[in-house]
Design a protein around this motif. Structure first.
Motif, PDB file in Angstrom:
ATOM      1  N   ASP A 136      -7.950   4.610   2.080  1.00 57.74           N
ATOM      2  CA  ASP A 136      -8.561   5.970   2.005  1.00 57.74           C
ATOM      3  C   ASP A 136      -8.387   6.618   0.843  1.00 57.74           C
ATOM      4  O   ASP A 136      -7.480   6.413  -0.023  1.00 57.74           O
ATOM      5  N   PRO A 137      -9.140   7.690   0.407  1.00 57.32           N
ATOM      6  CA  PRO A 137      -8.740   8.469  -0.743  1.00 57.32           C
ATOM      7  C   PRO A 137      -7.483   9.075  -0.660  1.00 57.32           C
ATOM      8  O   PRO A 137      -6.900   9.497   0.443  1.00 57.32           O
ATOM      9  N   GLY A 138      -6.672   8.997  -1.844  1.00 53.20           N
ATOM     10  CA  GLY A 138      -5.336   9.354  -1.858  1.00 53.20           C
ATOM     11  C   GLY A 138      -4.428   8.320  -1.892  1.00 53.20           C
ATOM     12  O   GLY A 138      -3.112   8.406  -2.157  1.00 53.20           O
ATOM     13  N   VAL A 155       0.869  -1.103  -0.018  1.00 52.28           N
ATOM     14  CA  VAL A 155       0.024  -0.140  -0.139  1.00 52.28           C
ATOM     15  C   VAL A 155       0.919   1.255   0.066  1.00 52.28           C
ATOM     16  O   VAL A 155       1.926   1.284   1.040  1.00 52.28           O
ATOM     17  N   ILE A 156       0.484   2.230  -0.989  1.00 55.63           N
ATOM     18  CA  ILE A 156       1.355   3.339  -0.824  1.00 55.63           C
ATOM     19  C   ILE A 156       0.489   4.569  -0.308  1.00 55.63           C
ATOM     20  O   ILE A 156      -0.498   4.849  -0.909  1.00 55.63           O
ATOM     21  N   LYS A 157       0.812   4.869   0.661  1.00 58.86           N
ATOM     22  CA  LYS A 157      -0.202   6.071   1.363  1.00 58.86           C
ATOM     23  C   LYS A 157       0.270   7.458   0.642  1.00 58.86           C
ATOM     24  O   LYS A 157       1.222   8.100   0.384  1.00 58.86           O
ATOM     25  N   GLY A 158      -1.091   7.902   0.442  1.00 61.37           N
ATOM     26  CA  GLY A 158      -0.878   9.567  -0.174  1.00 61.37           C
ATOM     27  C   GLY A 158      -0.280   9.710  -1.448  1.00 61.37           C
ATOM     28  O   GLY A 158       0.240  10.780  -1.750  1.00 61.37           O
ATOM     29  N   LEU A 159      -0.346   8.672  -2.201  1.00 63.04           N
ATOM     30  CA  LEU A 159       0.454   8.576  -3.446  1.00 63.04           C
ATOM     31  C   LEU A 159      -0.202   9.544  -4.518  1.00 63.04           C
ATOM     32  O   LEU A 159       0.791  10.348  -5.218  1.00 63.04           O
ATOM     33  N   ILE A 160      -1.426   9.897  -4.586  1.00 65.54           N
ATOM     34  CA  ILE A 160      -2.105  10.814  -5.416  1.00 65.54           C
ATOM     35  C   ILE A 160      -2.575  12.159  -4.682  1.00 65.54           C
ATOM     36  O   ILE A 160      -3.473  12.604  -5.490  1.00 65.54           O
ATOM     37  N   ASP A 161      -1.883  12.477  -3.499  1.00 67.46           N
ATOM     38  CA  ASP A 161      -2.571  13.703  -2.760  1.00 67.46           C
ATOM     39  C   ASP A 161      -2.620  14.997  -3.670  1.00 67.46           C
ATOM     40  O   ASP A 161      -3.138  15.800  -3.222  1.00 67.46           O
ATOM     41  N   ASP A 162      -1.713  15.025  -4.926  1.00 70.59           N
ATOM     42  CA  ASP A 162      -2.040  16.475  -5.407  1.00 70.59           C
ATOM     43  C   ASP A 162      -2.734  16.496  -6.817  1.00 70.59           C
ATOM     44  O   ASP A 162      -2.894  17.236  -7.614  1.00 70.59           O
ATOM     45  N   TRP A 163      -3.422  15.112  -6.786  1.00 71.13           N
ATOM     46  CA  TRP A 163      -4.450  15.276  -8.014  1.00 71.13           C
ATOM     47  C   TRP A 163      -5.464  16.014  -7.876  1.00 71.13           C
ATOM     48  O   TRP A 163      -5.936  16.320  -6.885  1.00 71.13           O
ATOM     49  N   VAL A 164      -5.797  16.737  -8.880  1.00 74.55           N
ATOM     50  CA  VAL A 164      -7.066  17.577  -8.895  1.00 74.55           C
ATOM     51  C   VAL A 164      -8.159  16.728  -8.735  1.00 74.55           C
ATOM     52  O   VAL A 164      -9.239  17.017  -7.916  1.00 74.55           O
ATOM     53  N   ALA A 165      -8.278  15.681  -9.402  1.00 74.63           N
ATOM     54  CA  ALA A 165      -9.815  14.587  -8.892  1.00 74.63           C
ATOM     55  C   ALA A 165     -10.088  14.038  -7.666  1.00 74.63           C
ATOM     56  O   ALA A 165     -10.793  14.147  -7.265  1.00 74.63           O
ATOM     57  N   LEU A 166      -8.703  13.991  -6.693  1.00 76.58           N
ATOM     58  CA  LEU A 166      -8.751  13.574  -5.546  1.00 76.58           C
ATOM     59  C   LEU A 166      -9.420  14.715  -4.865  1.00 76.58           C
ATOM     60  O   LEU A 166     -10.288  14.470  -3.926  1.00 76.58           O
ATOM     61  N   ALA A 167      -8.984  16.178  -4.797  1.00 75.16           N
ATOM     62  CA  ALA A 167      -9.391  17.050  -4.253  1.00 75.16           C
ATOM     63  C   ALA A 167     -11.147  17.109  -4.479  1.00 75.16           C
ATOM     64  O   ALA A 167     -11.897  17.369  -3.617  1.00 75.16           O
TER      65      ALA A 167
END
Length: 348
Positions: free
Chosen positions: A239-241, A45-57
């Motif tokens: 979780d998301p991200g 599991v990679i935590k927070g991998l996509i934290d900077d995605w526009v879609a995630l926000a």
């Protein structure tokens, strides 16, 4: 905490999956470190991998915000939609006769499908609808540009999965997979490839082959070997991200734990074709070997164990290296010659 949320936590806690070991988690790696993880073939599991995605926000804000974001990128391409009736309770699996699935497939406009999925949130006794395996580079190319994946080559494109509380029955993929959650929580239950005999996989000619066992409520009387599969399993709730790397051939059951969920995944690695495709050779072995008399099957089992799965430095050590041919590391010309021989045989 709302009553449905409390009930959800109770159900999860009572599940036979609750005591399973957790899949190891880590922070986002550099591309070279991720390549090493792929080579090792161990789920992570990679935590927070996509934290900077526009879609995630957008997904963290609300289903409506993410749906509006995706609709704004829509270019009118019909999207693949799967739908299961309320009685399926979100399970995308086989029907009782294993000839058909509990869900139907069709293509539909993106905007109206998103609106329908959002409109079903919080309602009882309604179908489960999901956009499944939407190739974003074709349908929403701006999504790919706005939500980059630095760990993978640019030619490895993302696919979108979005819908209600879907439970995808245990299956595996011939590719490596990297799944990234952008809305809702998802639970991944993984079984090593060697657990195939304990998972009670359905027919190969109705792809994808699925396990018959509901891991959340297993019938051990009907599927006693599934206890051994559970003993080898591990689980992770994302979780998301968060993202999870699933090596090719690892069996996995995926449950969307919230009424609205969205995920993007990447598949890569299965480049072999024709006579060099392991799946093709497996099917050929079923055709050629499965019906042989026991003694002949034992011979071919020994040949495979010795020369395919064994150590060539042991099995062919008595043969000079220059004469080992296909029994040792093949030179390019030897590889090409064997490929031509097999291709000709398959055409016969």
């Amino acid at each position: 905490m709302t009553e449905p949320a409390r009930l959800d936590r109770v159900v999860v806690a009572c599940s036979p999956l609750a005591p399973l070991p957790r899949i190891a988690a880590r922070a986002a790696p550099a591309p070279a470190d991720f390549a090493a993880l792929v080579t090792a073939g161990i789920p992570v599991v990679i935590k927070g991998l996509i934290d900077d995605w526009v879609a995630l926000a957008a997904g963290r804000h609300s289903p409506g915000r993410l749906n509006a974001y995706l609709a704004g990128l829509d270019r009118g391409t019909p999207v693949p939609v799967m739908e299961a009736p309320a009685r399926a309770r979100g399970r995308f699996a086989y029907r009782a006769d294993m000839r058909e699935f509990t869900f139907t497939k069709r293509h539909a406009p993106l905007r109206s499908t998103l609106a329908r999925i959002e409109g079903l949130i919080g309602q009882d006794n309604v179908p489960t609808i999901a956009i499944q395996m939407l190739t974003l580079a074709d349908a929403l190319p701006d999504f790919v540009r706005q939500n980059p994946m630095p760990l993978l080559p640019a030619d490895v494109g993302p696919k979108l999965w979005l819908g209600g509380a879907v439970k995808t029955q245990t299956h595996n993929d011939r590719d490596h997979g990297l799944a990234c959650v952008i809305a809702g929580r998802r639970r991944f239950t993984l079984f090593p490839p060697d657990q195939v005999a304990n998972l009670y996989i359905g027919p190969l000619d109705n792809p994808p082959p699925l396990s018959l066992v509901d891991p959340e409520d297993p019938d051990f009387g009907r599927f006693p070997r599934f206890r051994d599969a559970l003993a080898a399993a591990r689980v992770a709730t994302l979780d998301p991200g968060d993202a999870i790397f699933i090596p090719r051939y690892w069996w996995h059951h995926v449950a969307s734990l919230d009424p609205y969920n969205a995920m993007v995944n990447y598949w890569w690695g299965d480049a072999a074709t024709g006579v060099e495709s392991p799946n093709t050779i497996f099917l050929a072995a079923l055709l050629a070997l499965k019906q042989l008399p026991p003694g002949e099957r034992a011979y071919w089992r020994a040949m495979f164990d010795t020369h395919v799965f064994g150590d060539p430095d042991v099995s062919a050590a008595h043969i000079p290296a220059a004469l080992r041919g296909a029994l040792g590391p093949m030179r390019p010309d030897e590889h090409a010659a064997l490929r031509r021989q097999l291709t000709a045989a398959f055409r016969a």
